[in-house]
Design an enzyme around this catalytic site. Structure first.
Site, PDB file in Angstrom:
ATOM      1  CG  LEU A 242      10.438 -15.219 -27.485  1.00  0.00           C
ATOM      2  CD1 LEU A 242       9.662 -15.949 -26.398  1.00  0.00           C
ATOM      3  CD2 LEU A 242      11.158 -16.195 -28.392  1.00  0.00           C
TER       4      LEU A 242
ATOM      5  CB  SER B 153       7.527 -10.760 -20.560  1.00  0.00           C
ATOM      6  OG  SER B 153       7.376  -9.995 -21.746  1.00  0.00           O
ATOM      7  CG  ASP B 154       8.486 -10.775 -25.497  1.00  0.00           C
ATOM      8  OD1 ASP B 154       8.988  -9.822 -24.870  1.00  0.00           O
ATOM      9  OD2 ASP B 154       7.784 -10.626 -26.511  1.00  0.00           O
ATOM     10  CD  GLU B 155      13.284  -6.969 -24.746  1.00  0.00           C
ATOM     11  OE1 GLU B 155      14.409  -6.573 -25.124  1.00  0.00           O
ATOM     12  OE2 GLU B 155      12.469  -6.256 -24.152  1.00  0.00           O
TER      13      GLU B 155
END
Length: 182
Positions: A69, A110-112
């Protein structure tokens, strides 16, 4: 258990212990392989899914997407971690809406995220899904009355026969990094 000491109470306790231990082991396995926030596979669960999928057809018919993200950290820092969690839940819902039976999404960090895409019927499915996902994730998100725009960088790699998981993951990561630099 000792046969001459075996009675109904001891047998009942032993059977209850075996059942409870089985439930506990299954729970621990699920917790080890599942992201607690989203309920999708975590990095460890993804490794197991990828290995199983590659073993099915000797590595053919699988594409791996590596998604990161863009600007998530800024949104998370600005709105707080609880709002960031709600944002992640919305992202996962959008990802799931773009996938079909045989495809799956996992949270690597976390954002992968990782996407396992079944390409046995049509190898071009991976690129079409990647385009749909990129569009879906670029739409505004609503968190606590705030409109947020975040995008994503998504790289796709196609598995090669008998090549293994590590090269596939590496190529998907490199493709994602290239997408990020565009």
């Amino acid at each position: 258990l000792v046969l001459d000491q075996l009675g109904p109470d001891l047998l009942r306790r032993s059977l209850r212990h075996v059942r409870e231990r089985g439930v506990l082991e299954a729970t621990l396995q699920r917790l080890a392989e599942e992201d607690p926030l989203t309920g999708i596979a975590n990095r460890q669960g993804f490794q197991a899914l990828l290995a199983a999928r590659l073993a099915e057809n000797e590595g053919r018919g699988v594409a791996l997407g590596h998604l990161d993200l863009d600007n998530f950290r800024h949104a998370n820092d600005a709105l707080g971690h609880q709002a960031g969690d709600r944002l992640i839940l919305q992202v996962v819902a959008r990802l799931k809406n773009q996938l079909e039976a045989g495809d799956c999404v996992s949270r690597l960090g976390s954002d992968e995220f990782a996407l396992l895409i079944d390409t046995r019927r049509a190898p071009e499915r991976a690129e079409a899904i990647a385009e749909r996902i990129t569009e879906a994730l670029s739409e505004p998100y609503w968190i606590d009355g705030e409109s947020l725009l975040i995008g994503c960088s998504l790289g796709i790699a196609h598995a090669r026969a008998k090549a293994g998981a590590d090269p596939l993951m590496w190529h998907a990561h490199i493709a994602m990094q290239q997408a990020k630099s565009i």
